[in-house]
Enzyme design. Structure first.
Site, PDB file in Angstrom:
ATOM      1  N   GLU A 165      -9.814   9.862   4.579  1.00  0.00           N
ATOM      2  CA  GLU A 165      -9.981   8.407   4.475  1.00  0.00           C
ATOM      3  C   GLU A 165     -10.856   8.016   3.293  1.00  0.00           C
ATOM      4  OE1 GLU A 165      -8.939   5.566   5.989  1.00  0.00           O
ATOM      5  OE2 GLU A 165      -7.403   6.765   6.966  1.00  0.00           O
TER       6      GLU A 165
ATOM      7  N   GLU B 152       0.841  -1.199   0.000  1.00  0.00           N
ATOM      8  CA  GLU B 152       0.000   0.000   0.000  1.00  0.00           C
ATOM      9  C   GLU B 152       0.875   1.248   0.000  1.00  0.00           C
ATOM     10  OE1 GLU B 152      -2.824   0.213   3.202  1.00  0.00           O
ATOM     11  OE2 GLU B 152      -3.506  -1.854   2.937  1.00  0.00           O
TER      12      GLU B 152
END
Length: 497
Positions: A326, A263
């Protein structure tokens, strides 16, 4: 201790890459209108994305990915880890149902056993290595252990004193798990999976780490960070963190385990206290990251050694809990519209539509017919679009439908206006896409003369509500400001101040 450090600094690592470096994408699913798996795969194919990571082993996605050649990393969610880490038979059943049943039609290349378990789910840490071994044993029993790697993504917060990289080491309290885990990775020929977020390193540094250093922007040599032990210059946070992980492994005498970054990314929007979560910075970071990986630059410790990376993430996840950032890590919105156009000229074929700045304006499926007809009439009238090609017998007459004709008119107007913001809206019945709607002899503006056989690609069709769901432990996996990270900021300040 000094001798050990010298051996680490001077030792020639056996780290190698078993394939060319690549860039993949993570596919999160916290979307209010999650596209159907076939739509997700259509977007991947249109963007020539050849590597993906799923946060579980969703059956719909695995079926949709079959026979595409796309390399798939599947995940065993954290909530299943305790059960599998305590039962060999449960692990075997999981592999049978989620891997063997789909392989080789679906090109599964790796299994992520949990995610950031040591920091996000510490109560499961004691069974993590068993889970890795049980999953691997099931692959051995199916004769798939050579084709499919087994590992577990780790957070960089387990690395202490991460700068300078040469003195980095893992949190020693985790050694009872880390050492057998590294032994497992080494003995099975697997790789260390690492989640790296320079955005958070930058945010937590309170201005000590320059923004350009976090974004891979070019820096003069006197502005680069220097490892005082090796005198090696670091021009970006990403390379420094990768090398910190290499040195931390070497500190434990593991020098031949490659790293894959599972990631990395940058948010395109944030709350008021996140002023650097912007479209421009997200574009800059991900564009530079992709170029850096595909150019096979490697890191200062291992120049030329591939550090393949999965971008976080394919879609903006609008239902993800937490701060605004987010919800805004994606390259695309749920309808396939790019959040921003990556700057990737000369960086290969991945995300090729974006590389050539190829965007199109299409009519939205399900639009009110009266509004669609009014928009079509306007485009062919006041909008000054030449709609003669939509007449019977002309190249774009078929398919003879309002949505097909409107798509041609909208796209022509969009390109006539230089794709300026707001020119692909038409009172809400149009949207931007990266999928070329050209078909047969009907070549749309902006397609550079290249037509695509078949009908308009329906990337923006309504979701059929795939059953994919993220692990609960991954809902807010980026942002906690840990004491370990804050302590590291002090070391960075010695370099940049």
């Amino acid at each position: 201790m000094a001798l050990l450090l010298l051996l680490i600094l001077l030792g020639v690592s056996a780290v190698t890459a078993d394939e060319d470096s690549f860039v993949g994408v993570n596919i999160g699913t916290d979307l209010s209108d999650m596209p159907h798996p076939t739509q997700v795969v259509a977007l991947l194919k249109a963007q020539q994305i050849r590597h993906v990571r799923l946060y579980n082993a969703d059956q719909g996605m695995l079926v949709a990915l079959a026979n595409t050649g796309i390399r798939v990393m599947v995940s065993l969610p954290n909530e299943q880890l305790l059960g599998i880490g305590q039962s060999n038979s449960t692990a075997a059943n999981w592999v049978s149902h989620n891997v063997v049943a789909h392989y080789p039609a679906t090109n599964i290349t790796a299994i992520c056993v949990g995610s950031e378990v040591l920091t996000g789910l510490p109560n499961a840490a004691p069974v993590l290595v068993n889970a890795l071994k049980f999953i691997h044993s099931a692959l051995v029993a199916s004769n798939l252990d050579r084709q499919i790697k087994v590992s577990t993504p780790l957070s960089t917060s387990i690395i202490l004193d991460s700068f300078p990289p040469s003195q980095a080491f893992f949190n020693r309290s985790l050694n009872p798990v880390l050492i057998p885990m590294l032994n497992f990775l080494q003995s099975t020929g697997s790789y260390l999976m690492l989640n790296i977020y320079p955005y958070y390193d930058y945010m937590q540094s309170n201005g000590v780490i320059p923004l350009d250093y976090a974004l891979f922007k070019s820096l003069p040599s006197n502005k680069e960070a220097v490892d005082a032990n090796t005198l090696v210059h670091y021009s970006n946070v990403f390379d420094a963190m990768v090398d910190a992980a290499y040195f931390a492994m070497a500190f434990l005498n593991f020098t031949n385990i490659p790293i894959v970054v599972t990631e990395s990314g940058w948010p395109s929007k944030g709350d008021s206290n996140e002023p650097d979560a912007t479209l421009d910075n997200a574009n800059t970071y991900n564009s530079n990251l992709i170029r850096h990986v595909l150019n096979k630059t490697g890191t200062p410790k291992h120049p030329g050694i591939a550090v393949s990376t999965y971008i976080y993430e394919l879609y903006n996840e609008d239902t993800k809990p937490g701060p605004v950032s987010e919800k805004n890590w994606g390259l695309f919105n749920a309808n396939g519209e790019p959040v921003y156009i990556l700057h990737l000229a000369g960086s290969g074929s991945m995300l090729a539509n974006d590389t050539n700045n190829q965007t199109y304006c299409i009519a939205k499926e399900g639009s009110d017919p009266k509004m669609l007809q009014a928009a079509l009439d306007w485009a062919c009238g006041a909008g000054k679009v030449d709609c003669s090609v939509l007449s019977q017998g002309e190249p774009c007459y078929e398919p003879d439908s309002m949505i097909a004709h409107a798509t041609y008119a909208f796209d022509t107007y969009y390109h006539q206006m230089g794709k300026a913001p707001g020119t692909c809206d038409f009172n809400g019945v149009a949207a931007v896409t990266t999928t070329n709607p050209s078909h047969g002899s009907c070549v749309f503006p902006g397609s550079l003369g290249r037509s695509i056989n078949g009908t308009i690609s329906n990337i923006t069709a309504p979701s059929m509500n795939s059953t994919i769901s993220d692990s609960a432990a991954q809902k807010l996996h980026h942002g906690a400001f840990t004491p370990v990270m804050l302590a590291t900021v002090g070391l960075w300040s010695l370099v940049f101040l």
